[in-house]
Design an enzyme around this catalytic site. Structure first.
Site, PDB file in Angstrom:
ATOM      1  N   SER A  29     -25.410 -15.991   9.911  1.00  0.00           N
ATOM      2  CA  SER A  29     -26.714 -16.030  10.559  1.00  0.00           C
ATOM      3  C   SER A  29     -27.140 -17.424  11.021  1.00  0.00           C
ATOM      4  CB  SER A  29     -27.749 -15.455   9.592  1.00  0.00           C
ATOM      5  OG  SER A  29     -29.039 -15.725   9.992  1.00  0.00           O
ATOM      6  N   TRP A  30     -27.138 -18.392  10.103  1.00  0.00           N
ATOM      7  CA  TRP A  30     -27.647 -19.697  10.580  1.00  0.00           C
ATOM      8  C   TRP A  30     -26.594 -20.448  11.360  1.00  0.00           C
ATOM      9  CZ3 TRP A  30     -29.380 -24.431   7.217  1.00  0.00           C
ATOM     10  CH2 TRP A  30     -28.431 -24.758   6.264  1.00  0.00           C
ATOM     11  N   ASP A  31     -25.308 -20.206  11.062  1.00  0.00           N
ATOM     12  CA  ASP A  31     -24.265 -20.778  11.928  1.00  0.00           C
ATOM     13  C   ASP A  31     -24.476 -20.300  13.361  1.00  0.00           C
ATOM     14  OD1 ASP A  31     -23.219 -20.500   9.151  1.00  0.00           O
ATOM     15  OD2 ASP A  31     -21.404 -21.410   9.967  1.00  0.00           O
ATOM     16  N   ASP A  38     -24.814 -23.328  -0.564  1.00  0.00           N
ATOM     17  CA  ASP A  38     -24.352 -22.464  -1.650  1.00  0.00           C
ATOM     18  C   ASP A  38     -24.199 -23.099  -3.008  1.00  0.00           C
ATOM     19  OD1 ASP A  38     -23.896 -21.402   0.780  1.00  0.00           O
ATOM     20  OD2 ASP A  38     -21.898 -20.671   0.332  1.00  0.00           O
ATOM     21  N   ARG A  97     -14.000 -26.299  -3.328  1.00  0.00           N
ATOM     22  CA  ARG A  97     -14.702 -25.009  -3.313  1.00  0.00           C
ATOM     23  C   ARG A  97     -15.300 -24.705  -4.688  1.00  0.00           C
ATOM     24  NH1 ARG A  97     -16.271 -22.402   1.042  1.00  0.00           N
ATOM     25  NH2 ARG A  97     -16.182 -20.502  -0.172  1.00  0.00           N
ATOM     26  N   TYR A 125     -18.364 -29.079  -2.464  1.00  0.00           N
ATOM     27  CA  TYR A 125     -19.241 -28.305  -1.609  1.00  0.00           C
ATOM     28  C   TYR A 125     -20.728 -28.540  -1.906  1.00  0.00           C
ATOM     29  CZ  TYR A 125     -19.043 -24.476   1.659  1.00  0.00           C
ATOM     30  OH  TYR A 125     -19.113 -23.730   2.783  1.00  0.00           O
ATOM     31  N   GLU A 166     -16.072 -28.989   8.763  1.00  0.00           N
ATOM     32  CA  GLU A 166     -17.282 -28.373   8.217  1.00  0.00           C
ATOM     33  C   GLU A 166     -18.175 -29.448   7.581  1.00  0.00           C
ATOM     34  OE1 GLU A 166     -16.151 -25.543   5.262  1.00  0.00           O
ATOM     35  OE2 GLU A 166     -18.160 -24.679   5.080  1.00  0.00           O
TER      36      GLU A 166
HETATM   37  C1  9WN Z   1     -21.137 -17.932   1.967  1.00  0.00           C
HETATM   38  C2  9WN Z   1     -20.375 -20.162   7.075  1.00  0.00           C
HETATM   39  C3  9WN Z   1     -21.101 -20.379   5.756  1.00  0.00           C
HETATM   40  C4  9WN Z   1     -22.350 -21.269   5.908  1.00  0.00           C
HETATM   41  C5  9WN Z   1     -22.933 -21.705   4.579  1.00  0.00           C
HETATM   42  C6  9WN Z   1     -21.812 -22.298   3.754  1.00  0.00           C
HETATM   43  C7  9WN Z   1     -20.673 -21.288   3.573  1.00  0.00           C
HETATM   44  C8  9WN Z   1     -20.267 -19.024   2.622  1.00  0.00           C
HETATM   45  C9  9WN Z   1     -19.102 -19.322   1.718  1.00  0.00           C
HETATM   46  O1  9WN Z   1     -20.181 -20.935   4.836  1.00  0.00           O
HETATM   47  O2  9WN Z   1     -21.133 -20.165   2.875  1.00  0.00           O
HETATM   48  O3  9WN Z   1     -22.145 -17.543   2.810  1.00  0.00           O
HETATM   49  O4  9WN Z   1     -18.214 -18.468   1.643  1.00  0.00           O
HETATM   50  O5  9WN Z   1     -19.088 -20.382   1.062  1.00  0.00           O
HETATM   51  O6  9WN Z   1     -22.284 -22.759   2.522  1.00  0.00           O
HETATM   52  O7  9WN Z   1     -23.984 -22.621   4.783  1.00  0.00           O
HETATM   53  O8  9WN Z   1     -23.327 -20.577   6.632  1.00  0.00           O
HETATM   54  O9  9WN Z   1     -20.102 -21.390   7.700  1.00  0.00           O
END
Ligand code: 9WN
Length: 442
Positions: free
Chosen positions: A35-37, A175, A210, A369, A413
């Site tokens: 969503s926010w991406d 996260d 991670r 992360y 990222e």
């Molecule tokens: C879980 C996609 C997303 C970002 C988040 C980032 C990471 C996912 C993950 O990746 O989250 O939603 O699997 O770690 O923390 O900000 O939207 O890029």
């Protein structure tokens, strides 16, 4: 890498991650729409192709739930990410979730009004067809984005103060931030947590970047709790093990309400709804300011379940700079802290952009992360909001320094703050997108 090569590289990343209807968050680690991406991706696409940016918004909104929630993932047809649709089972257990596309059952920060602003502005700068496309997108998206803001105001304000709460660390977008450590520590995964196999670990260079398996158990347990109450938003908030007033999300909510209100005025939307957005914005802005720590002055999260402030300092502490509301003296003081030796001005940083955790903090982990590295997209967000709030010099400095960081052309990222090494996924779409916006708009 010079600006022209960098811009072409960024456009190439977006094209490479484009499935036709969605630009996935990254090629391997995140092969779906987040969503926010997606909102940040639209910001970049708007500079290249207004119609393609508009289609990205339409794809995202095709996953919007009937109650207004924009889910944190709209799944593509790809496998390769866990938890996928089989684990979430949103359409099976919740009548608000669409049958297609498949979606997750939680949300992410509301930054979509910013994307709409960018697409509308790009369309208005261009020819008749682009302008018409942007205006019709405004007309189509505005009520849907209003419904999304209303969903947050209705279901995610458990204290009634305007502080928007998250029910899972993933909803915050940050996260694995130390902001969530104490709230996660209280989450006890049940013995009946269905088994699972992670897919993220073999897709990054170093597993240590991670989250751990114990952390994943908690992430999955929270989803299991939600699935068992059919993702009903009132029940999730009433019964879930994790409920934290998220000051960063709240600031973005306030900011987006204002941006959407302005777009609504330009687009002739209902006055009562525009006034409502302004009331929500004012309330949430005040809630952000009320969280400030009396000693450090930084904004804090509030753990609703534990009934206590979360004082772990992180980049979220600067949330007031996103939504505004500080008086000039307070704003200058907060900017001085951000630019000072504990944050952007820390002498060991390769570039002076906001790290996610201060290198002076005991929680700082430069490769982990959300526990230290610099995220170009977070820098863009601060820079954009600061420019809007009149903090031009800091906004320009953050832009220049981030462009220096990403000039290696990997579009990572996130980046190691002490070495500048690219980390996490490479060819990450939102990194490419915000770089494009900066290169085009200056
Ligand atoms: C879980 C996609 C997303 C970002 C988040 C980032 C990471 C996912 C993950 O990746 O989250 O939603 O699997 O770690 O923390 O900000 O939207 O890029």
């Amino acid at each position: 890498m010079g600006s022209v090569a960098l811009a072409s590289g960024a456009a190439w990343v977006l094209a490479g991650n484009d499935t036709g209807t969605m630009v996935t968050a990254s090629p391997r680690l995140y092969p779906h729409m987040w969503s926010w991406d997606a909102a940040f991706i639209m910001v970049g696409l708007a500079q290249l192709d207004v119609d393609r940016a508009a289609r990205e918004m339409e794809t995202l909104l095709s996953g919007q739930w009937a109650d207004g929630m924009i889910p944190h993932i709209v799944f593509s047809e790809e496998n390769g990410y866990f938890p996928g649709p089989d684990r979430w089972q949103t359409a099976v257990v919740c009548e608000h979730a669409p049958a297609r596309p498949h979606t997750s059952g939680i949300c992410q920060p509301p930054v979509h009004a910013i994307a709409l602003r960018k697409i509308v502005d790009a369309g208005r700068r261009r020819s008749g067809a682009d302008r018409r496309r942007a205006e019709s997108l405004l007309h189509y998206s505005w009520p849907r984005l209003f419904a999304w803001q209303r969903w947050l105001a209705t279901y995610r304000d458990p204290l009634g103060t305007g502080l928007i709460a998250v029910t899972h660390g993933w909803e915050s977008g940050m996260d694995n931030s130390p902001r969530w450590d104490s709230a996660y520590a209280a989450v006890q995964p049940g013995a009946d947590l269905p088994p699972y196999v992670r897919k993220d670990l073999d897709k990054v260079g170093d597993e240590g970047e991670r989250p751990t398996d114990a952390e994943y158990d908690r992430y999955l347990w929270l989803i299991e709790e939600m699935r068992r109450v059919g993702y009903r938003p009132d029940e999730v908030v009433r019964t879930g093990s994790f409920l934290v007033g998220d000051v960063f999300m709240t600031a973005l909510f306030a900011l987006s309400c204002e941006v959407l209100a302005e777009l609504g005025e330009e687009g002739g939307q209902p006055e009562e709804q525009i006034a409502q957005l302004r009331r929500w914005a004012a309330r949430s802005r005040a809630a952000v300011l009320d969280t400030r720590d009396p000693v450090t002055g930084l904004a804090r999260d509030y753990d609703v379940r534990a009934g206590q402030w979360v004082s772990t300092p992180s980049i979220a502490g600067f949330a007031p700079l996103l939504c505004g509301g500080l008086d000039p003296q307070q704003q200058a003081e907060m900017l001085a802290v951000l630019e000072g030796p504990d944050w952007m001005g820390h002498p060991d940083l390769v570039v002076a952009t906001p790290p996610t955790v201060s290198p002076s903090s005991p929680h700082f982990m430069p490769k982990q992360y959300w526990r230290g590295p610099q995220w170009p997209v977070i820098s863009w967000l601060f820079s954009w909001a600061m420019r809007r709030g009149g903090m031009y010099d800091t906004a320009a400095d953050i832009r220049a320094e981030t462009l220096r960081l990403v000039s290696d052309g990997t579009f990572a990222e996130y980046y190691h703050p002490l070495t500048g090494a690219p980390l996490g996924s490479l060819s990450q779409s939102w990194t490419a997108a915000v770089v494009l916006d900066w290169l085009y708009e200056g």
